[in-house]
Motif scaffolding. Structure first.
Motif, PDB file in Angstrom:
ATOM      1  N   VAL A 153       0.838  -1.203   0.000  1.00 45.32           N
ATOM      2  CA  VAL A 153       0.000   0.000   0.000  1.00 45.32           C
ATOM      3  C   VAL A 153       0.873   1.253   0.000  1.00 45.32           C
ATOM      4  CG1 VAL A 153      -1.786   1.271   1.250  1.00 45.32           C
ATOM      5  CG2 VAL A 153      -1.885  -1.219   1.126  1.00 45.32           C
ATOM      6  N   ILE A 154       1.930   1.247   0.805  1.00 42.26           N
ATOM      7  CA  ILE A 154       2.808   2.407   0.886  1.00 42.26           C
ATOM      8  C   ILE A 154       3.610   2.578  -0.407  1.00 42.26           C
ATOM      9  CG2 ILE A 154       4.834   3.331   2.090  1.00 42.26           C
ATOM     10  CD1 ILE A 154       3.623   2.009   4.641  1.00 42.26           C
ATOM     11  N   SER A 155       3.987   1.483  -1.030  1.00 40.60           N
ATOM     12  CA  SER A 155       4.800   1.571  -2.249  1.00 40.60           C
ATOM     13  C   SER A 155       3.966   1.648  -3.522  1.00 40.60           C
ATOM     14  CB  SER A 155       5.761   0.394  -2.329  1.00 40.60           C
ATOM     15  OG  SER A 155       5.064  -0.813  -2.521  1.00 40.60           O
ATOM     16  N   LEU A 156       2.663   1.662  -3.425  1.00 42.62           N
ATOM     17  CA  LEU A 156       1.804   1.723  -4.599  1.00 42.62           C
ATOM     18  C   LEU A 156       2.089   2.931  -5.496  1.00 42.62           C
ATOM     19  CD1 LEU A 156      -0.400   0.116  -5.985  1.00 42.62           C
ATOM     20  CD2 LEU A 156      -2.091   1.424  -4.720  1.00 42.62           C
ATOM     21  N   PRO A 157       2.309   4.126  -4.960  1.00 45.30           N
ATOM     22  CA  PRO A 157       2.657   5.252  -5.849  1.00 45.30           C
ATOM     23  C   PRO A 157       3.924   4.988  -6.672  1.00 45.30           C
ATOM     24  CG  PRO A 157       2.032   6.087  -3.706  1.00 45.30           C
ATOM     25  CD  PRO A 157       2.116   4.587  -3.585  1.00 45.30           C
ATOM     26  N   TYR A 158       4.928   4.364  -6.071  1.00 45.66           N
ATOM     27  CA  TYR A 158       6.147   4.060  -6.817  1.00 45.66           C
ATOM     28  C   TYR A 158       5.875   3.015  -7.893  1.00 45.66           C
ATOM     29  CZ  TYR A 158      10.883   2.702  -8.005  1.00 45.66           C
ATOM     30  OH  TYR A 158      12.022   2.416  -8.704  1.00 45.66           O
ATOM     31  N   LEU A 159       5.066   2.014  -7.585  1.00 48.20           N
ATOM     32  CA  LEU A 159       4.729   0.988  -8.569  1.00 48.20           C
ATOM     33  C   LEU A 159       3.940   1.584  -9.734  1.00 48.20           C
ATOM     34  CD1 LEU A 159       3.793  -1.935  -6.168  1.00 48.20           C
ATOM     35  CD2 LEU A 159       5.916  -1.617  -7.434  1.00 48.20           C
ATOM     36  N   ILE A 160       3.056   2.525  -9.432  1.00 47.51           N
ATOM     37  CA  ILE A 160       2.317   3.220 -10.494  1.00 47.51           C
ATOM     38  C   ILE A 160       3.286   4.058 -11.333  1.00 47.51           C
ATOM     39  CG2 ILE A 160       0.606   5.039 -10.942  1.00 47.51           C
ATOM     40  CD1 ILE A 160      -0.956   3.886  -8.506  1.00 47.51           C
ATOM     41  N   ALA A 161       4.244   4.720 -10.671  1.00 47.00           N
ATOM     42  CA  ALA A 161       5.240   5.511 -11.402  1.00 47.00           C
ATOM     43  C   ALA A 161       6.080   4.626 -12.318  1.00 47.00           C
ATOM     44  CB  ALA A 161       6.138   6.262 -10.420  1.00 47.00           C
ATOM     45  N   LEU A 162       6.432   3.420 -11.870  1.00 46.32           N
ATOM     46  CA  LEU A 162       7.164   2.481 -12.730  1.00 46.32           C
ATOM     47  C   LEU A 162       6.338   2.089 -13.957  1.00 46.32           C
ATOM     48  CD1 LEU A 162       8.897   0.040 -10.218  1.00 46.32           C
ATOM     49  CD2 LEU A 162      10.016   1.606 -11.787  1.00 46.32           C
ATOM     50  N   THR A 163       5.050   1.882 -13.753  1.00 50.06           N
ATOM     51  CA  THR A 163       4.172   1.540 -14.871  1.00 50.06           C
ATOM     52  C   THR A 163       4.066   2.701 -15.855  1.00 50.06           C
ATOM     53  OG1 THR A 163       2.908   0.092 -13.406  1.00 50.06           O
ATOM     54  CG2 THR A 163       1.866   0.706 -15.481  1.00 50.06           C
TER      55      THR A 163
ATOM     56  N   ARG B 266      11.655   8.968 -16.455  1.00 46.77           N
ATOM     57  CA  ARG B 266      12.117   7.580 -16.440  1.00 46.77           C
ATOM     58  C   ARG B 266      13.486   7.445 -15.802  1.00 46.77           C
ATOM     59  NH1 ARG B 266      12.930   5.436 -21.425  1.00 46.77           N
ATOM     60  NH2 ARG B 266      12.525   7.361 -22.512  1.00 46.77           N
ATOM     61  N   LYS B 267      14.353   8.422 -16.014  1.00 50.54           N
ATOM     62  CA  LYS B 267      15.689   8.360 -15.412  1.00 50.54           C
ATOM     63  C   LYS B 267      15.605   8.354 -13.897  1.00 50.54           C
ATOM     64  CE  LYS B 267      18.316  10.457 -19.144  1.00 50.54           C
ATOM     65  NZ  LYS B 267      19.017  11.653 -19.608  1.00 50.54           N
ATOM     66  N   TRP B 268      14.676   9.120 -13.337  1.00 48.38           N
ATOM     67  CA  TRP B 268      14.533   9.170 -11.881  1.00 48.38           C
ATOM     68  C   TRP B 268      13.850   7.926 -11.339  1.00 48.38           C
ATOM     69  CZ3 TRP B 268      16.839  12.252  -8.527  1.00 48.38           C
ATOM     70  CH2 TRP B 268      17.385  13.437  -8.993  1.00 48.38           C
ATOM     71  N   VAL B 269      12.755   7.531 -11.960  1.00 47.24           N
ATOM     72  CA  VAL B 269      11.963   6.400 -11.456  1.00 47.24           C
ATOM     73  C   VAL B 269      12.689   5.074 -11.647  1.00 47.24           C
ATOM     74  CG1 VAL B 269       9.814   5.122 -11.776  1.00 47.24           C
ATOM     75  CG2 VAL B 269       9.779   7.598 -11.761  1.00 47.24           C
ATOM     76  N   CYS B 270      13.335   4.920 -12.792  1.00 51.69           N
ATOM     77  CA  CYS B 270      13.988   3.647 -13.124  1.00 51.69           C
ATOM     78  C   CYS B 270      15.491   3.680 -12.866  1.00 51.69           C
ATOM     79  CB  CYS B 270      13.732   3.306 -14.590  1.00 51.69           C
ATOM     80  SG  CYS B 270      11.985   3.118 -14.973  1.00 51.69           S
ATOM     81  N   HIS B 271      15.934   4.649 -12.106  1.00 55.42           N
ATOM     82  CA  HIS B 271      17.362   4.739 -11.785  1.00 55.42           C
ATOM     83  C   HIS B 271      17.764   3.474 -11.013  1.00 55.42           C
ATOM     84  CE1 HIS B 271      21.112   6.159  -9.978  1.00 55.42           C
ATOM     85  NE2 HIS B 271      21.123   7.058 -10.956  1.00 55.42           N
ATOM     86  N   PRO B 272      18.921   2.894 -11.326  1.00 57.11           N
ATOM     87  CA  PRO B 272      19.347   1.671 -10.630  1.00 57.11           C
ATOM     88  C   PRO B 272      19.355   1.807  -9.111  1.00 57.11           C
ATOM     89  CG  PRO B 272      20.776   2.078 -12.502  1.00 57.11           C
ATOM     90  CD  PRO B 272      19.857   3.261 -12.389  1.00 57.11           C
ATOM     91  N   LEU B 273      19.690   2.986  -8.609  1.00 57.43           N
ATOM     92  CA  LEU B 273      19.687   3.199  -7.163  1.00 57.43           C
ATOM     93  C   LEU B 273      18.265   3.117  -6.598  1.00 57.43           C
ATOM     94  CD1 LEU B 273      21.573   3.754  -4.816  1.00 57.43           C
ATOM     95  CD2 LEU B 273      21.236   6.195  -5.210  1.00 57.43           C
TER      96      LEU B 273
END
Length: 157
Positions: A105-115, A130-137
């Protein structure tokens, strides 16, 4: 117009592989049609998940997936309770969803951002996002947090 590697574009032009698109624009055969299919696939998958978990309560049906780690050891993996959390979220019960799997539930915004980043990749836009969301770090941090959650949820029970 899609961004094309100039060296590839030059090679196609020299060998006659380049095609004329709408309004006489040059294309390389990798038009928007090839970008639409993955987006439609992602959308169809998302709609299917939403319909399935809106109609089916995973805690009441024996044919929904069960966690093999929990069945064998009694321990909860990081995604245990995910199906029930999705069902509770789709029915507006955030408190119950947090009880089933707070990390999801807490990570749902990040998962939506990845999508969204995946969709933007196929539309060939949003490079900075995409560079920020999918950054390896960012990916490594998410995986690390998922593992920590898997350990902590078994210690706190």
């Amino acid at each position: 117009m899609p961004i094309i590697n100039k060296s590839c574009n030059f090679a196609r032009r020299e060998t006659g592989m380049e095609k004329k698109g709408i309004n006489g624009q040059r294309t390389t055969g990798n038009g928007q049609a090839s970008a639409i299919f993955p987006i439609l696939l992602i959308a169809a998958f998302a709609v299917g998940i939403i319909i399935f978990y809106t109609l089916i309560d995973p805690s009441l049906h024996i044919w929904t997936l069960k966690c093999p780690l929990h069945l064998l050891t009694g321990l909860d993996c990081p995604v245990c309770g995910l199906q029930r959390a999705i069902h509770a979220l789709l029915h507006g019960d955030i408190e119950l969803s947090l009880k089933y799997n707070a990390f999801f539930v807490i990570s749902l915004p990040y998962l939506i951002a990845l999508t969204v980043a995946e969709v933007m990749k196929h539309l060939r836009c949003g490079n900075t996002f995409r560079k920020w969301v999918c950054h390896p770090l960012a990916i490594k941090a998410y995986i690390t947090l998922c593992i920590v959650w898997g350990i902590l949820r078994n210690l706190l029970i």
